[in-house]
Design an enzyme around this catalytic site. Structure first.
Site, short mmCIF file in Angstrom:
data_model
loop_
_atom_site.label_atom_id
_atom_site.label_comp_id
_atom_site.label_asym_id
_atom_site.label_seq_id
_atom_site.Cartn_x
_atom_site.Cartn_y
_atom_site.Cartn_z
N GLU A 153 55.11 -61.82 48.95
CA GLU A 153 56.03 -60.75 48.53
C GLU A 153 56.64 -60.00 49.71
OE1 GLU A 153 54.23 -58.28 45.54
OE2 GLU A 153 54.62 -59.75 43.98
N GLU A 308 53.32 -65.65 39.84
CA GLU A 308 52.27 -64.73 39.40
C GLU A 308 52.68 -64.10 38.07
OE1 GLU A 308 51.28 -61.58 42.10
OE2 GLU A 308 51.35 -62.88 43.84
C1 GAL Z 1 51.51 -58.87 43.25
C2 GAL Z 1 50.84 -59.35 44.54
C3 GAL Z 1 49.44 -59.86 44.24
C4 GAL Z 1 48.68 -58.86 43.41
C5 GAL Z 1 49.45 -58.58 42.15
C6 GAL Z 1 48.78 -57.62 41.20
O1 GAL Z 1 52.63 -58.09 43.49
O2 GAL Z 1 51.59 -60.39 45.11
O3 GAL Z 1 48.76 -60.12 45.47
O4 GAL Z 1 48.50 -57.69 44.15
O5 GAL Z 1 50.70 -58.04 42.50
O6 GAL Z 1 49.55 -57.45 40.04
#
Ligand code: GAL
Ligand code: ZN
Length: 669
Positions: A153, A308
């Site tokens: 990110e 994710e």
């Molecule tokens: C994302 C991040 C992950 C984790 C996740 C939690 O933005 O890339 O490492 O922190 O959020 O929702």
């Protein structure tokens, strides 16, 4: 076409952090069993593993990672391998403080958190390349490793002396002379003139924030800095194996970098999507995230990966709500419908400590596989296996919305109208939603990337304040050739330096639109105007009302009140073989629907299903499949013109009963 040629199927899995469990071999063993059970076929490894991979400067310990990759591979589970540059080890920050960022107040950050590096630091570059090379040499040709996940990110800027110097060099390349820079930045204003490149500092609350050209250039420079860092990592790993594609995981909440530009440096677009389900009507949340799925697909005009998502809830919102039964599958398949070739999660297993110990995970602290979350995740894994025919399929769109990061930055900064509240992205989403609701597929293009407008029949350009890349000529040619264009107020106002065009607005398009825009009125939150159609229909106008002077256009609707009552607020103009529409004001959601009824009449754009759907139910086509999605909390009966087969259940019927938050994936018989 597959984004991951070594493994051309839907990916299902997510971020796996065995580094937190190396002293628990029993748990690591159990993980593999549970993954098989959950129909997980791919994990992301090593995202924040630097401290473990290089515990001391120059001492690499990759064996533990190798063992994990091998063990997963023995069970058919693939690896997306991360480079660890998202978080650096403490020894590095201690020995080389220059790797840490300097913030906009010119304070150097301390060790801690993540995403806290200076992209210019030669030490950080060198250390990153060394660990990346070590990882690549060991794993890039491993049969299980299918994709590089560069860093994590990426976002933000660094204001250190090195980055400042690079900014000045970047400006020298862009402008050549200080005279050219002073002209582009309109430095005759407030005595801002620069006489030495060294006088230039980045925009900062401690210094200059009122030089809009400079702020815009800083965003462009930051984008280029990030791109340069991505290329640095990409070239390092691809020097070892040029065949292995790279991605970076994007985040729609970040606006620091121009994602259309950045996408040029990666092979695969992936993003992290965390919808706030059940905090407002679900159809609204679905609109926001569906729009971003389409954006991510559009960045490279190819499918993308959902890198994710949460299997249950997040832990970083003020109110962290669970997904109600059905929503996990529905939300996952929404991504697939719009072009995702994966459903990946953050995170596989909850850690015992740290800030994310209570963030949703496939495996909870209980370690059980008979939880609701585990069952829901398994359901998604099974669904993806049934949908293989859709894997890699394109979304075919005949409609395109222009969305431009530079325009977004310019509108965010503009000191006019609703200052700080121009709601560019929200406006784009509102327009996108009208098409989505009707089952019409949409692509996005930014102003440079829209070289292929002729492939569309309808182009929507909301709030196109800034014109660049010769877009006005492209839009003219598009309409001339038979296309339909919709533009909205406050458009064609500034050029790419954020300098106002002299002459009539929208610049270069007044003859295409058959009008000129004269004044922009702003309404307060409790004010509105009326939109009156000739047949008596009425709509409500809010926030922005522009007064236009017709020069050949036809008024489709007029203002109902104020001194400009009776003057047009929605117009249409025939130009060449096509039509140019202008929406001079901002309608509320229901009234925008009426505008679209008018606009789409006679265009007969293809729809996912040619039947009216209940409120809260949408249909989205990808390839030969139609994803029928129920965003209401009640059961919905949907009658179809002829029988379809649901790929998820095998059921064949001309009528489907979708449960609350239910989804069906239909194929025509
Ligand atoms: C994302 C991040 C992950 C984790 C996740 C939690 O933005 O890339 O490492 O922190 O959020 O929702
Ligand atoms: Zn820096």
């Amino acid at each position: 076409m597959s984004l991951t040629p070594k493994f051309p199927v839907f990916l299902h899995g997510g971020d796996y952090n065995p580094d937190q469990w190396l002293d628990r071999p029993d748990i690591l063993q159990r993980d593999v069993e549970l993954m098989e059970k959950a129909h997980v076929n791919c994990v992301s490894l090593g995202i924040f593993s630097w401290a473990l991979l290089e515990p001391e400067e120059g001492v690499y310990q990759l064996d533990w990672l190798g063992e994990i990759i091998d063990r997963l591979w023995q069970h058919g589970i693939r690896t997306i391998l991360a480079t660890p540059s998202g978080a650096r080890p403490a020894w590095m920050a201690q020995k080389y403080p220059e790797v840490l960022r300097v913030d906009a107040h010119f304070r150097r950050r301390h060790f801690g958190e993540r995403h806290n590096h200076c992209p210019s630091s030669p030490v950080f570059r060198e250390k990153t390349a060394a660990i990346d090379r070590a990882l690549a040499e060991r794993f890039a040709s491993h049969p299980a490793v299918i994709l590089w996940h560069l860093s994590n990110e990426l976002s933000g800027d660094c204001f250190c002396p090195l980055c400042q110097q690079r900014f000045r060099e970047w400006l020298q390349r862009r402008y050549g002379t200080l005279d050219a820079l002073n002209a582009a930045w309109w430095t005759g204003f407030w005595s801002m003139r620069y006489t030495d490149w060294q006088q230039i500092e980045p925009p900062s609350p401690e210094g200059q924030m009122s030089n809009l050209g400079m702020r815009l250039d800083w965003r462009r420079f930051s984008t280029d800095q990030c791109r340069d860092f991505i290329r640095w990592e990409r070239d390092t790993v691809q020097a070892v194996n040029p065949e292995l594609p790279v991605t970076v995981n994007l985040m729609h909440r970040f606006w620091d970098y121009d994602y259309f530009a950045l996408a040029e440096d990666i092979d695969v677009v992936s993003w992290d999507s965390y919808p706030e389900w059940h905090t407002k009507p679900e159809i609204e949340t679905a609109a926001e995230y569906g729009m971003w799925h389409d954006m991510m697909r559009s960045l490279k005009d190819q499918p993308f990966l959902l890198m994710e998502s949460t299997p249950s809830l997040v832990n970083w919102k003020d109110v962290n709500k669970l997904k109600k039964p059905g929503m996990h599958l529905l939300s996952s398949l929404q991504a697939v419908a719009h072009g995702s070739d994966s459903v990946q999660y953050f995170q596989w297993r909850k850690g015992r400590g740290g800030a994310e110990m209570f963030h949703g995970a496939v495996v909870d602290h209980s370690g059980r596989d008979d939880t609701r979350t585990f069952r829901q995740v398994t359901e998604v894994g099974l669904a993806l296996e049934k949908l293989q025919a859709v894997h890699g399929a394109p979304v075919e769109a005949q409609c395109c919305i222009l969305y431009d990061w530079e325009n977004r930055w310019a509108l965010d900064m503009v000191q006019a109208a609703r200052r700080g509240d121009m709601r560019y992205t929200e406006t784009v989403t509102a327009h996108w939603r009208e098409l989505w609701k009707r089952g019409i597929s949409v692509d996005f293009r930014d102003l440079r990337a829209c070289t292929d407008l002729s492939r569309y029949r309808l182009v929507i350009a909301p709030l196109l304040f800034m014109l660049r890349g010769g877009i006005e000529e492209k839009l003219r040619a598009f309409v001339e050739g038979g296309g339909t264009l919709l533009m909205t107020c406050f458009s064609g106002v500034v050029n790419e330096d954020d300098l106002a065009f002299l002459g009539d607005a929208p610049h270069g398009l007044t003859d295409v639109l058959g009008l000129r825009a004269e004044e922009l009125d702003t309404l307060g939150d409790d004010e509105s105007n009326e939109m009156r159609f000739a047949d008596g229909r009425c709509g409500r106008l809010i926030r922005l009302c522009e007064v236009v002077v017709p020069q050949g256009c036809e008024a489709v609707a007029v203002y109902g009140s104020d001194y400009y009552a009776g003057q047009p607020c929605l117009t249409r103009h025939a130009y060449g073989q096509g039509q140019a529409w202008y929406l001079a004001a901002e309608p509320d959601a229901a009234s925008l629907g009426v505008v679209y009824d008018e606009l789409l009449r006679g265009l007969s754009l293809p729809r996912a299903l040619n039947v009216p759907l209940p409120e809260g139910v949408v249909a989205v086509r990808r390839g030969s499949a139609v994803f029928l999605q129920n965003y209401t909390g009640t059961r919905q009966r949907i009658g179809l013109p002829h029988p379809f087969r649901d790929l998820l259940t095998g059921q064949e019927a001309a009528e489907f009963l979708l449960p609350a938050f239910g989804v069906a994936v239909l194929e025509e018989r």
